[in-house]
Each structure stands twice: as structure tokens, then as C-alpha cells.
Design a protein around this motif. Sequence first.
Motif, PDB file in Angstrom:
ATOM      1  N   ASN A  34       0.809  -1.199   0.000  1.00  0.00           N
ATOM      2  CA  ASN A  34       0.000   0.000   0.000  1.00  0.00           C
ATOM      3  C   ASN A  34       0.854   1.266   0.000  1.00  0.00           C
ATOM      4  OD1 ASN A  34      -2.811   0.506   0.036  1.00  0.00           O
ATOM      5  ND2 ASN A  34      -2.468   1.561   1.970  1.00  0.00           N
ATOM      6  N   SER A 268      -5.835   7.419  -1.855  1.00  0.00           N
ATOM      7  CA  SER A 268      -6.360   6.803  -0.635  1.00  0.00           C
ATOM      8  C   SER A 268      -5.281   5.985   0.069  1.00  0.00           C
ATOM      9  CB  SER A 268      -7.583   5.948  -0.953  1.00  0.00           C
ATOM     10  OG  SER A 268      -7.182   4.688  -1.411  1.00  0.00           O
ATOM     11  N   SER A 269      -4.372   5.401  -0.705  1.00  0.00           N
ATOM     12  CA  SER A 269      -3.254   4.693  -0.087  1.00  0.00           C
ATOM     13  C   SER A 269      -2.404   5.661   0.726  1.00  0.00           C
ATOM     14  CB  SER A 269      -2.370   4.037  -1.148  1.00  0.00           C
ATOM     15  OG  SER A 269      -3.117   3.126  -1.902  1.00  0.00           O
ATOM     16  N   SER A 272      -4.080   6.344   3.936  1.00  0.00           N
ATOM     17  CA  SER A 272      -3.973   5.254   4.903  1.00  0.00           C
ATOM     18  C   SER A 272      -2.590   5.213   5.540  1.00  0.00           C
ATOM     19  CB  SER A 272      -4.318   3.925   4.255  1.00  0.00           C
ATOM     20  OG  SER A 272      -3.325   3.554   3.350  1.00  0.00           O
TER      21      SER A 272
ATOM     22  N   PRO B 129      -6.036   0.018   9.352  1.00  0.00           N
ATOM     23  CA  PRO B 129      -7.459  -0.131   9.110  1.00  0.00           C
ATOM     24  C   PRO B 129      -7.649  -1.105   7.961  1.00  0.00           C
ATOM     25  CG  PRO B 129      -6.676   2.002   8.323  1.00  0.00           C
ATOM     26  CD  PRO B 129      -5.513   1.310   8.926  1.00  0.00           C
ATOM     27  N   PHE B 131      -9.269  -0.981   5.401  1.00  0.00           N
ATOM     28  CA  PHE B 131      -9.245  -0.385   4.065  1.00  0.00           C
ATOM     29  C   PHE B 131      -7.840  -0.006   3.631  1.00  0.00           C
ATOM     30  CE2 PHE B 131     -10.248   3.210   6.796  1.00  0.00           C
ATOM     31  CZ  PHE B 131     -11.302   2.728   7.535  1.00  0.00           C
ATOM     32  N   ALA B 132      -6.857  -0.091   4.551  1.00  0.00           N
ATOM     33  CA  ALA B 132      -5.479   0.178   4.140  1.00  0.00           C
ATOM     34  C   ALA B 132      -4.832  -1.058   3.540  1.00  0.00           C
ATOM     35  CB  ALA B 132      -4.656   0.671   5.319  1.00  0.00           C
ATOM     36  N   THR B 133      -5.430  -2.223   3.778  1.00  0.00           N
ATOM     37  CA  THR B 133      -4.808  -3.447   3.278  1.00  0.00           C
ATOM     38  C   THR B 133      -5.660  -4.152   2.229  1.00  0.00           C
ATOM     39  OG1 THR B 133      -5.782  -4.585   5.155  1.00  0.00           O
ATOM     40  CG2 THR B 133      -3.506  -3.933   5.369  1.00  0.00           C
ATOM     41  N   ILE B 135      -6.894  -3.483  -0.704  1.00  0.00           N
ATOM     42  CA  ILE B 135      -6.637  -3.428  -2.141  1.00  0.00           C
ATOM     43  C   ILE B 135      -5.617  -4.492  -2.570  1.00  0.00           C
ATOM     44  CG2 ILE B 135      -5.829  -1.950  -4.020  1.00  0.00           C
ATOM     45  CD1 ILE B 135      -7.016   0.419  -2.259  1.00  0.00           C
ATOM     46  N   PRO B 136      -4.439  -4.557  -1.887  1.00  0.00           N
ATOM     47  CA  PRO B 136      -3.528  -5.657  -2.225  1.00  0.00           C
ATOM     48  C   PRO B 136      -4.116  -7.036  -1.917  1.00  0.00           C
ATOM     49  CG  PRO B 136      -2.368  -3.935  -1.048  1.00  0.00           C
ATOM     50  CD  PRO B 136      -3.811  -3.596  -0.977  1.00  0.00           C
TER      51      PRO B 136
END
Lengths: 295, 294
Positions: A34, A268-269, A272, B129, B131-133, B135-136
Motif C-alpha cells: 500500500n 487513498s493509499s 492510509s 485499518p 481499508f489500508a490493506t 486493495i492488495p
Amino acid sequence: MSSNIYKNKKPVIFFLVPAFVFLSVFLYYPFLQNIVNSFKEINNLGASAKGWNAPWYTNYIELCKDRNIWTALINTVKMIVATIIGQLGIAIVLALMVDNIKKGQKFFRTVYFFPIVIAATALGLLFNIVFLYDKGMLNQLREMFGATKLLDFKDDSHAMLTMMIPVTWQYVGFYFIILITGLNNISDDLYEAATIDGASRWQRVRYISIPLLHNVICTCGVLAVTGALKVFDLPWIMFPKGMPSNSTWLTGTYMYYHAFESHNVDYSSAISVLIVILGVVTAKIVNTVFREKDY
Amino acid sequence: MKAEIYKTNQKHHKISLGMVGIYVVLSAWALTTIYPLFWILMNSFKNKKIIRSDSFSLPLGELFTLDNYKTAFDRVNILGAYRNSIVISLSVAAAVILLSGLAAYALVRYDFKIKGLLNSLVVAGMMFPPFATIIPVIRMMNVIGLANTNQIPKSLLAVILPQIAGNLSFAIVVLRGYIAGLPVELEEAAYMEGCNVFQLFFKVVMPLCKPSFATVGIFSFLWSYNDLFTQSFFLKTKPEYSVTVLLSLLTSQEGTNYGLMASSVSLIVFPLLIVYLFLQKYIVKGLTAGAVKG
């Protein structure tokens, strides 16, 4: 630990590997990925990157200029304060009270936990009906007490409060349970000895319960701070897209918005990454404030 | 023992005004946790128009209707959704209890070089969170072939794996605290009698920490059951839907039908609440079962 049993360190591997494999594959690796993503250009979820941003740190410059991110940060700080004072404070008071009563302990323990059992999605919907402008529960209640004008709980001046109350309320029971378990672990002998020495109920709470609960409170503090940074479902359902007029963004909802609504996945990454940095810093602060002690 | 304390106590305060105050405060908070649920259940049996004019009266006589539930059941396969949710959450809870217990035990009892690093990694894990992980993770699931297969077991597994990881950090932090509070003498005694470290863990540490393992298991179960976020990415076709996914879709399609909303919320909430009420008995038992305290 001083014990001889644990001098032989071979078994450590077997204890640690399963958990840390899971954490690495599904948490640490995706998170590092990320960070890399935050320097690339990605327009669609699950799609591969189109290439590096030019210059590569574009997103972070954007982050400093973005007004909404400042709103989100300020709101998140408010949320952290609300969770520490509200959630943890109320939970400590309730836990100490429940620990000191004879009848009904079980009842209160059971019902305080209710909000945790319920999905945040369901709670969001529930509170939407409670706070509904056109005659939700609260406006009907106000009418019964003679109010003539409907109050819009989601307008600019009330929105933050309307958002923070359910979030705070929801997690009190969570800290309550952790604290009450901690209180149960305190030996009865201590209280008995104190009573024989003539300690009042308040003195027993002040000089036995609270000091012995210190480490549990510390753990709860860290959980409360990181929880506040992650809070998402409930605010998102009650105040989607930062409404009204971009005033209710939280770091979590703002990040979600960019990942899934505006298809700005790389940005957004970057958000985060910011959330995690903030989390580490605030958790450090909490840890030094409540520093763990050995008694 | 406790009874004695209270006896001496009662001599000191014959009329305990403080006690009354305590009960008032406790009951007030209890009201805030019970009434909204009662209110939503009550209104789920009313017509959507009446909810907005008269939400406080009981749904008796003419007010009573099952229409909201009929609508909810007509549209969807709710039983299948419950089954999916339960399979997911039970697997997550079981895995988290075992893995976090083992890790926490080692992190407390052993000294080794990278212990500090691992401890910080665990705490850091709580900050990520989902949503930080995600996507991968989505891309990873595509590669392994667990996502978008339309096969229920694979889709469920795609939800279970990241959810286990997501709950581990919290569980390790909580268990670490409790295991550290156990007197090491008990383990030494068992060791003298010939237990190896694994037996120590399963036969001494786990039973003694039952309440905290129960706490960790219950939270993992709940968070997994209630987590709409991860589930919404991997459960995409009707037979795969879990309860939360199903009902969030339903309400997003019918945003202003407050009657349907009330019945949907009740359908998510009350089965779990009933299960919780049954389990509660065991949790309390677990809480008071600790052999050596302090």
C-alpha cells in the motif's frame, strides 16, 4: 522471564510462526504494498498500477494542500478525545460501580454489551431513524415535550455531535467488559484485608481497584485511540461523503471515499499511510501518559 | 469471603445513599442500551407511515403488521445468509483463539532477540485499518483463485483469511496482558511433573486464561459477523451473501422504507443477541473460574 522452563528457546518458533505468517501475508505485506501504491498511479480497485506518479511524491503534496484532509484530521482528534473521555471514562466509572454492587452484576454486564453485539451497519441504520429529521425518534420525543420546530440533527452545527454520540455509546460496553474482567482478577483477599484495616468503599476503589487496573486501562487507552482512527462504518452510514458540506470527514471515511467513490486509489493509499503514522504516534503518547507499571 | 466483607460494610452504612445513586446511574446507562433495540423491534411490526407519526406506542391491535418481515423474507434467502455468516465467524473465532494464544504465550514467557520488534509489530497491526490493506488483498485473492469463483466455500475462505489476520493483533495484545498476570510458579510445578511446553500451554495456561480466551473468541466472532467491509468485496453473488451484506444491499435499495429498515435491522440484530444471551452464561462462568487470582 526468570523461569528455567523458558531457557530452551527452540519451541518459540512453533508458537510464533502460525500467527505471524497470517499477519505478514494479510496485514504487513499488503500494507507495505500500500505504501508503494501511494507513489503510483492507480485508477481502479484491483487494477494494476499504470506507473509511477510524476513526481513520485505527488500524493503527499496533495495531502498537505487538501482542505478536507485537515477537516478530517481535526474531526479525528475530536473523536480521539471523545473516545478517551467518553468511552473509556464512562466505562471505568460503570465497571467500578458494577464491581461494587451485590445484585444485578450479571444483568448490567449482559446489557452493557448489547451495542457491541450489533453490527455497526445496523446501528447506523437504527440511529438514522432515531435522528431522522422528518419525525425520527428524537424529534417525536421533542414534540411530546412541547417543541414546535423539528430539529435537524444532521445540519452543520449538530452533525459532529450526532456522529460522535453513537460512536462513543457503541464502544463503552467493549471497554467495560475488558475492565470488569480485570477487576475480577483482583484478589478478594486484598479487599478483605483493606476492610479489616478500616478502609471505606471509596478508599478500596481508590487504593486497590484503580492502581491494580492500571495496566488494563493502559491497554484500553491504546485500543481506544487506534479505534478512533479506524472508525468507519457508523459515520459512513450516517454521514456519507462528509455531508453536510464536507464538515464530517474522518480520516477513515475520507480514505474510503477516495478508494471506492472517486477511484483515486493511490491517493487513498497515501491517506492510509497517514492514518497509520498517526496511530503509531498517538499510541506512543498514550503509552507514555499511562505508562505501564508493575506493582 | 465476600459475604463477610459486605456484612461489616453494612454495619458502617446502614442506609447507603451511595448505593442508590450507583444503581440509578447503572440503570440509566442500561436504558440507553436496551431501549433503542426495543424501539426498533417494536417499530418493525408497524406500518412505515405510523413509524414517523407514532413510534412510541406498542404495536398492538390495528397497528400490528408483519408486512415489513414479509417484504424482507420475500426478497431474499435469509437462512442461507445466516449459514454463511456463521460459518465465516466461527472459523475466524476458532483460528484467532488458537493462533493468538500461542503467540501471546511465547511473547510473554520467552526472551529472545526480536521480541521487542515483534511486540511493536503486533501493536502496529492494530493500527492498520482494513481499508489500508484490502486493495492488495483483493489482488492476492485473485491470484490464488479464491475471489470471483462463484463457489461458496472459496468465497467464504477469501473472507475468513484476511479477517483472521485482522483480529489477531487485538487478540494477542489482550491475551498478553492476562498471561503476564499468571504466576509462573504454576507452570513450573506442572513442568516438574513432566509437562512439556506445549502441554503447559494447553493444560495450564489456556484453562487458567479461559475468561480472556472467551473474551477474545467472542469479540472475533462479533467483529467478523458485523464486518461489512471485507465481506462486501468477496461475497458477490446471491448464494454467497452473508447477513450484513444482504441487509445492507436491501436497505440501500429501499432507503426511505423505514418499516423495512426496522425489520432488516431486527433480523440482523436479534438472532445474534439471542445467541449472545445463551453464551453469556458460559462467559460469566469463565470469568469467575480463574483458579489463582491477583
